[in-house]
Design a protein around this motif. Structure first.
Motif, PDB file in Angstrom:
ATOM      1  N   LEU A   1       2.376 -11.948   1.917  1.00 33.51           N
ATOM      2  CA  LEU A   1       1.178 -11.418   2.577  1.00 33.51           C
ATOM      3  C   LEU A   1      -0.027 -11.465   1.642  1.00 33.51           C
ATOM      4  O   LEU A   1      -1.135 -11.837   2.053  1.00 33.51           O
ATOM      5  CB  LEU A   1       1.435  -9.979   3.035  1.00 33.51           C
ATOM      6  CG  LEU A   1       2.328  -9.815   4.265  1.00 33.51           C
ATOM      7  CD1 LEU A   1       2.798  -8.365   4.383  1.00 33.51           C
ATOM      8  CD2 LEU A   1       1.571 -10.232   5.532  1.00 33.51           C
ATOM      9  N   LEU A   2       0.190 -11.104   0.372  1.00 32.73           N
ATOM     10  CA  LEU A   2      -0.911 -11.150  -0.593  1.00 32.73           C
ATOM     11  C   LEU A   2      -1.388 -12.583  -0.797  1.00 32.73           C
ATOM     12  O   LEU A   2      -2.603 -12.840  -0.884  1.00 32.73           O
ATOM     13  CB  LEU A   2      -0.464 -10.548  -1.924  1.00 32.73           C
ATOM     14  CG  LEU A   2      -0.298  -9.020  -1.957  1.00 32.73           C
ATOM     15  CD1 LEU A   2       0.338  -8.576  -3.273  1.00 32.73           C
ATOM     16  CD2 LEU A   2      -1.632  -8.317  -1.759  1.00 32.73           C
TER      17      LEU A   2
ATOM     18  N   ARG B   1      -3.093  -4.410   3.088  1.00 33.80           N
ATOM     19  CA  ARG B   1      -2.618  -3.043   3.335  1.00 33.80           C
ATOM     20  C   ARG B   1      -1.124  -3.050   3.661  1.00 33.80           C
ATOM     21  O   ARG B   1      -0.363  -2.192   3.214  1.00 33.80           O
ATOM     22  CB  ARG B   1      -3.425  -2.404   4.473  1.00 33.80           C
ATOM     23  CG  ARG B   1      -4.924  -2.351   4.190  1.00 33.80           C
ATOM     24  CD  ARG B   1      -5.671  -1.425   5.128  1.00 33.80           C
ATOM     25  NE  ARG B   1      -5.600  -1.797   6.529  1.00 33.80           N
ATOM     26  CZ  ARG B   1      -6.470  -2.607   7.144  1.00 33.80           C
ATOM     27  NH1 ARG B   1      -7.453  -3.175   6.445  1.00 33.80           N
ATOM     28  NH2 ARG B   1      -6.360  -2.873   8.436  1.00 33.80           N
ATOM     29  N   ARG B   2      -0.719  -4.039   4.446  1.00 34.62           N
ATOM     30  CA  ARG B   2       0.701  -4.133   4.796  1.00 34.62           C
ATOM     31  C   ARG B   2       1.539  -4.475   3.563  1.00 34.62           C
ATOM     32  O   ARG B   2       2.663  -3.999   3.397  1.00 34.62           O
ATOM     33  CB  ARG B   2       0.909  -5.181   5.888  1.00 34.62           C
ATOM     34  CG  ARG B   2       2.355  -5.267   6.363  1.00 34.62           C
ATOM     35  CD  ARG B   2       2.518  -6.161   7.570  1.00 34.62           C
ATOM     36  NE  ARG B   2       3.925  -6.228   7.961  1.00 34.62           N
ATOM     37  CZ  ARG B   2       4.383  -6.031   9.183  1.00 34.62           C
ATOM     38  NH1 ARG B   2       3.537  -5.734  10.150  1.00 34.62           N
ATOM     39  NH2 ARG B   2       5.676  -6.124   9.441  1.00 34.62           N
TER      40      ARG B   2
ATOM     41  N   ASN C   1      -3.454   3.499   7.120  1.00 30.18           N
ATOM     42  CA  ASN C   1      -2.969   4.297   6.001  1.00 30.18           C
ATOM     43  C   ASN C   1      -1.510   3.927   5.769  1.00 30.18           C
ATOM     44  O   ASN C   1      -0.864   3.325   6.638  1.00 30.18           O
ATOM     45  CB  ASN C   1      -3.071   5.799   6.300  1.00 30.18           C
ATOM     46  CG  ASN C   1      -4.492   6.281   6.449  1.00 30.18           C
ATOM     47  OD1 ASN C   1      -5.208   6.454   5.469  1.00 30.18           O
ATOM     48  ND2 ASN C   1      -4.926   6.496   7.690  1.00 30.18           N
ATOM     49  N   VAL C   2      -0.983   4.319   4.621  1.00 35.35           N
ATOM     50  CA  VAL C   2       0.428   4.064   4.315  1.00 35.35           C
ATOM     51  C   VAL C   2       1.163   5.397   4.236  1.00 35.35           C
ATOM     52  O   VAL C   2       0.977   6.165   3.288  1.00 35.35           O
ATOM     53  CB  VAL C   2       0.594   3.295   2.993  1.00 35.35           C
ATOM     54  CG1 VAL C   2       2.070   3.187   2.626  1.00 35.35           C
ATOM     55  CG2 VAL C   2      -0.031   1.910   3.099  1.00 35.35           C
ATOM     56  N   PRO C   3       1.994   5.722   5.240  1.00 36.19           N
ATOM     57  CA  PRO C   3       2.723   6.984   5.227  1.00 36.19           C
ATOM     58  C   PRO C   3       3.852   6.953   4.206  1.00 36.19           C
ATOM     59  O   PRO C   3       4.451   5.900   3.947  1.00 36.19           O
ATOM     60  CB  PRO C   3       3.268   7.091   6.650  1.00 36.19           C
ATOM     61  CG  PRO C   3       3.405   5.669   7.101  1.00 36.19           C
ATOM     62  CD  PRO C   3       2.289   4.916   6.443  1.00 36.19           C
ATOM     63  N   LEU C   4       4.158   8.098   3.631  1.00 35.34           N
ATOM     64  CA  LEU C   4       5.285   8.221   2.711  1.00 35.34           C
ATOM     65  C   LEU C   4       6.363   9.113   3.308  1.00 35.34           C
ATOM     66  O   LEU C   4       7.376   8.637   3.784  1.00 35.34           O
ATOM     67  CB  LEU C   4       4.825   8.775   1.357  1.00 35.34           C
ATOM     68  CG  LEU C   4       3.882   7.894   0.554  1.00 35.34           C
ATOM     69  CD1 LEU C   4       3.468   8.588  -0.731  1.00 35.34           C
ATOM     70  CD2 LEU C   4       4.509   6.540   0.257  1.00 35.34           C
ATOM     71  N   HIS C   5       6.114  10.423   3.322  1.00 29.60           N
ATOM     72  CA  HIS C   5       7.156  11.352   3.755  1.00 29.60           C
ATOM     73  C   HIS C   5       6.577  12.700   4.140  1.00 29.60           C
ATOM     74  O   HIS C   5       5.428  13.011   3.848  1.00 29.60           O
ATOM     75  CB  HIS C   5       8.192  11.545   2.639  1.00 29.60           C
ATOM     76  CG  HIS C   5       7.579  12.005   1.336  1.00 29.60           C
ATOM     77  ND1 HIS C   5       7.649  11.257   0.186  1.00 29.60           N
ATOM     78  CD2 HIS C   5       6.879  13.121   0.990  1.00 29.60           C
ATOM     79  CE1 HIS C   5       7.039  11.886  -0.797  1.00 29.60           C
ATOM     80  NE2 HIS C   5       6.561  13.026  -0.337  1.00 29.60           N
TER      81      HIS C   5
END
Length: 535
Positions: free
Chosen positions: A363-364, A311-312, A501-505
């Motif tokens: 990380l992957l 996720r990161r 979750n991955v925030p955008l904007h």
């Protein structure tokens, strides 16, 4: 070759203009009366049932037809509506005095019976606003114009929740056999799908899904009318070029979502203007973290998104500056917090993880996916600004670290029911509205799913973090402001640490209109017809 892709810029302009003329013919010859507002956006209201789909445009139209007990002014401050005043009797009990002399659109009187019925209906399992209505508590009638709400637990954002619950007519619902909300995810159709009877400033005259929605002024509305509209005709126009061409040619008066690439032309035109402001909405990505094997991936027997390192890696492979500059053309405010309003976060929560392809690849590899993997990314194509374009751009970015993404973009009418069924592995979602308090994102979106309360209903990735849940639940009932602030900050830190979750904007929302249209731009992106004036 795609029909549009093979055209010159001049041909595209001619095609868009022709499409606008065709649209005009489809709409019919609108009256020349300046009190008719014809407006458009890419999407369409999902249903006329005000509890069955918690979605921005749908809620906007529900607000025009229905009232709430308390509402918001130009600056989103809470003010009286169908309730004239209220008193907190204790931490778990509130009394509301109701406005007298108010009638529904069919002429029947508004009373406490309608309030009790509406709140019970809003707490039904089909309701998408039950995560707001349940914490408000159980409504009981004292007399025709007094209601008391009794709660099991204290609710520090009681009034914020009440701005989301529209009041329906009990007798009308009973007469048309719509005592419960329709199930939108099951594509249920009831009388309430296309009909409504509220006390609001406008009456629903016609609803033709994906064609048009027509509202007419309620001459008996109790509230203050600041505009001069007699009628509203809304038409969904999915194509950006056609939507802009319709505005430029005068076929529509207002568009809610002008494409960023056309803003300068609309600002400089003598017949058009642009009004803009930051919307109280955040756009982010989510992952299926519940299944042991993803539905849409080439990885079998395990789920890469259950690993925080994966996720990161996704987060750090996204070049947020490129999205801001090239896709959004400056119409975004990058953030590291999955919170609609910066007022609800902290400087630490706002910080993004750095864009770092080398770190993402490492990380992957550490997680066992050094060769990457395949996955499908689900996106809407008519809900958020440049939603599909963002997803396509992010897919290209993730390819650089070996994550091969197939983008499936759909209209909101099919997209959101798909998410509600958890039929996704990787998805885009936006969250916001008028409420700036963190709790109305923490409980419905970031918490794990609780079918009894409705909390976590919009956690479509179905992750479960007991520590996060504990912090969110504690903040939901904490009445001491300082302690509640600490709990919220801790919850945001826990969410960020786990990269759930991955925030955008946050979106910057421009509205485009003919030069003679005057509007009030609210941060919830709601065009309030009762405030619109046509010169």
């Amino acid at each position: 070759m795609n029909r549009i892709a093979g055209m010159t810029r001049y041909a595209v302009a001619r095609y868009a203009a022709a499409a606008a003329v065709a649209l005009w013919c489809a709409l019919g010859s609108a009256a020349s009366d300046a009190k008719t507002l014809r407006w458009a956006s890419a999407g369409d209201p999902q249903t006329a049932d005000p509890y069955s789909q918690n979605e921005g445009l749908t809620n906007l139209f529900s607000q025009e037809v229905h009232d709430t007990l308390v509402t918001r002014d130009h600056d989103l401050h809470i003010v009286p509506a169908l309730a004239t005043d209220w008193t907190r009797l204790s931490d778990t009990s509130w009394r509301f005095n109701l406005r007298r002399g108010v009638n529904f659109h069919d002429g029947s009187p508004f009373t406490a019976e309608d309030v009790v019925f509406s709140y019970e209906r809003a707490q039904h399992t089909n309701s998408q606003i039950r995560q707001y209505s349940i914490p408000v508590g159980k409504a009981r009638k004292v007399d025709d114009y007094t209601v008391i709400f009794d709660q099991d637990k204290p609710n520090p954002v009681m009034l914020e929740h009440m701005t989301t619950i529209f009041i329906m007519s009990k007798s009308w619902c009973e007469a048309h056999k719509v005592e419960r909300p329709l199930s939108f995810k099951e594509k249920e159709e009831t009388f309430a799908s296309r009909n409504a009877n509220g006390t609001g400033p406008f009456m629903l005259v016609a609803r033709e899904p994906e064609v048009k929605t027509v509202l007419r002024k309620n001459p008996n509305w109790w509230g203050k009318v600041e505009g001069n509209l007699d009628e509203i005709i809304y038409t969904p126009i999915r194509s950006d070029a056609t939507r802009v061409a319709a505005l430029l040619s005068g076929q529509v008066d207002f568009i809610l979502d002008p494409p960023p690439q056309d803003l300068e032309r609309l600002r400089s035109g003598s017949d058009t203007k642009v009004v803009e402001g930051m919307e109280n909405r955040v756009v982010f990505f989510g992952f299926d973290q519940q299944r042991d094997e993803l539905l849409y991936s080439n990885i079998k027997g395990k789920n890469p998104f259950k690993d925080v390192r994966v996720r990161r890696a996704v987060y750090q492979a996204i070049d947020i500056d490129a999205l801001h500059d090239k896709i959004m053309r400056g119409a975004s405010r990058p953030t590291g917090a999955v919170m609609p309003s910066p007022l609800a976060t902290t400087p630490q929560a706002e910080k993004r993880l750095p864009f770092d392809l080398k770190a993402a690849q490492q990380l992957l590899a550490e997680a066992g996916y050094g060769d990457g993997f395949e996955v499908t990314l689900d996106c809407p194509n008519n809900r958020y600004i440049n939603d599909e374009k963002i997803c396509v751009a992010v897919a290209a970015m993730l390819a650089k670290v070996g994550i091969r993404v197939s983008v499936t973009a759909q209209p909101r009418a099919t997209y959101f029911p798909k998410l509600e069924k958890f039929d996704t592995s990787f998805y885009m979602l936006g969250w916001g509205g008028a409420i700036t308090d963190a709790q109305t994102t923490l409980s419905p979106v970031l918490r794990s799913l609780d079918t009894k309360t409705g909390n976590g209903s919009f956690n479509y990735g179905r992750y479960s973090d007991p520590k996060l849940d504990q912090l969110i639940d504690a903040a939901a009932v904490e009445m001491t402001a300082a302690r509640r602030k600490e709990l919220i900050e801790s919850a945001l830190a826990q969410h960020s640490a786990q990269v759930l979750n991955v925030p955008l904007h946050r979106q910057v929302i421009p509205w485009a209109m003919r030069a003679n249209i005057n509007v009030i731009h609210r941060a919830d992106n709601w065009l309030m017809g009762e405030w619109v004036r046509i010169e």
